[in-house]
Design a protein around this motif. Structure first.
Motif, PDB file in Angstrom:
ATOM      1  N   ALA A  95       0.845  -1.195   0.000  1.00 56.53           N
ATOM      2  CA  ALA A  95       0.000   0.000   0.000  1.00 56.53           C
ATOM      3  C   ALA A  95       0.880   1.244   0.000  1.00 56.53           C
ATOM      4  O   ALA A  95       1.998   1.240   0.521  1.00 56.53           O
ATOM      5  CB  ALA A  95      -0.906  -0.002   1.223  1.00 56.53           C
ATOM      6  N   GLY A  96       0.377   2.319  -0.609  1.00 48.69           N
ATOM      7  CA  GLY A  96       1.111   3.576  -0.635  1.00 48.69           C
ATOM      8  C   GLY A  96       2.098   3.693  -1.774  1.00 48.69           C
ATOM      9  O   GLY A  96       2.759   4.720  -1.919  1.00 48.69           O
ATOM     10  N   GLY A 132      -3.169   3.586  -2.844  1.00 49.53           N
ATOM     11  CA  GLY A 132      -3.461   3.183  -1.481  1.00 49.53           C
ATOM     12  C   GLY A 132      -3.868   1.736  -1.335  1.00 49.53           C
ATOM     13  O   GLY A 132      -3.987   1.233  -0.206  1.00 49.53           O
ATOM     14  N   THR A 133      -4.113   1.044  -2.453  1.00 53.16           N
ATOM     15  CA  THR A 133      -4.560  -0.347  -2.422  1.00 53.16           C
ATOM     16  C   THR A 133      -3.371  -1.287  -2.469  1.00 53.16           C
ATOM     17  O   THR A 133      -2.433  -1.083  -3.233  1.00 53.16           O
ATOM     18  CB  THR A 133      -5.486  -0.635  -3.624  1.00 53.16           C
ATOM     19  N   SER A 134      -3.422  -2.326  -1.660  1.00 50.72           N
ATOM     20  CA  SER A 134      -2.367  -3.342  -1.670  1.00 50.72           C
ATOM     21  C   SER A 134      -2.870  -4.574  -2.405  1.00 50.72           C
ATOM     22  O   SER A 134      -4.054  -4.692  -2.720  1.00 50.72           O
ATOM     23  CB  SER A 134      -1.981  -3.717  -0.232  1.00 50.72           C
ATOM     24  N   GLY A 248     -10.964   4.690   5.766  1.00 50.56           N
ATOM     25  CA  GLY A 248      -9.704   5.356   5.466  1.00 50.56           C
ATOM     26  C   GLY A 248      -9.654   6.021   4.109  1.00 50.56           C
ATOM     27  O   GLY A 248      -8.667   6.678   3.781  1.00 50.56           O
ATOM     28  N   SER A 257      -8.726   6.866   9.075  1.00 57.77           N
ATOM     29  CA  SER A 257      -7.889   5.736   9.462  1.00 57.77           C
ATOM     30  C   SER A 257      -6.476   5.994   8.964  1.00 57.77           C
ATOM     31  O   SER A 257      -6.237   6.901   8.165  1.00 57.77           O
ATOM     32  CB  SER A 257      -8.436   4.429   8.870  1.00 57.77           C
ATOM     33  N   ASP A 258      -5.543   5.171   9.437  1.00 58.79           N
ATOM     34  CA  ASP A 258      -4.149   5.340   9.029  1.00 58.79           C
ATOM     35  C   ASP A 258      -3.859   4.662   7.699  1.00 58.79           C
ATOM     36  O   ASP A 258      -2.721   4.658   7.241  1.00 58.79           O
ATOM     37  CB  ASP A 258      -3.203   4.793  10.104  1.00 58.79           C
ATOM     38  N   ARG A 259      -4.869   4.084   7.062  1.00 59.19           N
ATOM     39  CA  ARG A 259      -4.682   3.395   5.786  1.00 59.19           C
ATOM     40  C   ARG A 259      -6.015   3.311   5.050  1.00 59.19           C
ATOM     41  O   ARG A 259      -7.079   3.508   5.655  1.00 59.19           O
ATOM     42  CB  ARG A 259      -4.134   1.986   6.022  1.00 59.19           C
ATOM     43  N   TRP A 261      -8.399   0.673   3.642  1.00 59.36           N
ATOM     44  CA  TRP A 261      -8.586  -0.753   3.915  1.00 59.36           C
ATOM     45  C   TRP A 261      -9.143  -1.466   2.687  1.00 59.36           C
ATOM     46  O   TRP A 261     -10.290  -1.937   2.680  1.00 59.36           O
ATOM     47  CB  TRP A 261      -9.495  -0.943   5.123  1.00 59.36           C
ATOM     48  N   HIS A 263      -7.807  -4.313  -0.378  1.00 60.73           N
ATOM     49  CA  HIS A 263      -6.732  -5.242  -0.717  1.00 60.73           C
ATOM     50  C   HIS A 263      -7.161  -6.141  -1.875  1.00 60.73           C
ATOM     51  O   HIS A 263      -8.249  -6.743  -1.832  1.00 60.73           O
ATOM     52  CB  HIS A 263      -6.396  -6.101   0.509  1.00 60.73           C
ATOM     53  N   ARG A 286      -1.358  -6.713   6.148  1.00 56.17           N
ATOM     54  CA  ARG A 286      -1.391  -5.413   6.834  1.00 56.17           C
ATOM     55  C   ARG A 286      -2.703  -5.169   7.549  1.00 56.17           C
ATOM     56  O   ARG A 286      -2.854  -4.176   8.259  1.00 56.17           O
ATOM     57  CB  ARG A 286      -1.107  -4.290   5.837  1.00 56.17           C
TER      58      ARG A 286
END
Length: 289
Positions: A95-96, A132-134, A248, A257-259, A261, A263, A286
């Motif tokens: 992510a990121g 932002g997506t993993s 998030g 949120s810190d991320r 969410w 995936h 994560r």
């Protein structure tokens, strides 16, 4: 701070200026910062990136400059490999991390990191994940795999499942609502209603995730999303359309949120060379409690 962008045409009287001089003259960047933008890949001349500060741009050439003052150092993270053979590579994108280069840089993205860590690779990209997506991303290693992967992603001959955390529960449902860019939105975003630019059909199936599927994850409301089309921000937009934005996802009204969410969890496809049925999975590490 927002990314700074400029586009201009080289005047005849500027033909003898070095590119870093020209940028400093035509933007509010200093010559030193102009060289930094060049180094990061944030300068294009006639739509092609260049890093040569001493280059003399020809009159009439179009110059694009993008500079992000908030760019972090070039990341140095190992990209987890989920599956690899002679023809394709499947990785778990952190992510990121952008999938490919942006206007401001072509050194902070997944493709750049893969090429740095695996100089032997010349990967071909057939789909992307939001920054932002993993999760799962499949690339072709050999050009022979390109036609098969291109056909699979273009014709929807695969199964793509995502895991998303939302703030309130959601019953199983299917959303068939066109998605287009919202006219005049700043920052840019997409939607299903209102004044949309070039809306295209989009379909997403949602269902609550089972207790088995979310075992070990941070407590919350999780849904499994299956996309039948590949529109930009599709899951994020469709969940926001339902009043259940991704946790998030500030762009679409998600709770803080810190991320983000979201995936890319599972992917089923036929191998582009062998025809074998592949079932790939990237566990949402994560999201663990």
């Amino acid at each position: 701070m927002a990314i700074k962008k400029w586009t201009f045409t080289v005047d005849p009287g500027e033909a003898n200026l070095r590119l870093d001089q020209l940028i400093a003259q035509r933007t509010d960047l200093s010559r030193r910062t102009a060289r930094e933008a060049l180094k990061l890949g944030g300068v294009q001349v006639d739509r092609k990136r260049t890093r040569v500060a001493g280059r003399l741009a020809k009159p009439g050439a179009e110059v694009r400059v993008a500079y992000d003052p908030d760019l972090p150092p070039v990341p140095d993270v190992a990209i987890p490999v989920v599956y690899e053979d002679a023809w394709i590579l499947a990785v778990d994108k952190p992510a990121g991390l952008a999938t490919q280069g942006t206007w401001a840089t072509d050194r902070h993205d997944l493709l750049a990191l893969l090429k740095t860590q695996r100089p032997d690779l010349k990967p071909f990209l057939h789909h992307r994940l939001d920054q932002g997506t993993s999760g799962l991303l499949v690339l072709a290693k050999d050009p022979k795999a390109n036609p098969g992967l291109a056909t699979a992603f273009a014709s929807r001959e695969l199964e793509k499942l995502y895991l998303a955390r939302i703030s309130e529960p959601l019953d199983a449902c299917t959303v068939e609502a066109p998605i287009g860019r919202r006219r005049g939105a700043d920052p840019g975003r997409f939607g299903c209603e209102g004044d949309l630019i070039d809306p295209k059909s989009a379909r997403t199936d949602f269902r609550p995730a089972t207790a088995e599927e979310t075992a070990g994850l941070a407590p919350g409301h999780y849904v499994v999303a299956r996309i039948h089309t590949g529109r930009t921000h599709q899951i994020r937009v469709h969940l926001a359309h339902l009043g259940r934005p991704v946790l998030g996802d500030a762009l679409y009204g998600g709770a803080s949120s810190d991320r983000i969410w979201l995936h890319a969890w599972r992917l089923g496809l036929k191998h582009p060379i062998t025809g074998e049925d592949l079932r790939l999975e990237a566990p949402p590490a994560r999201f663990r409690a």
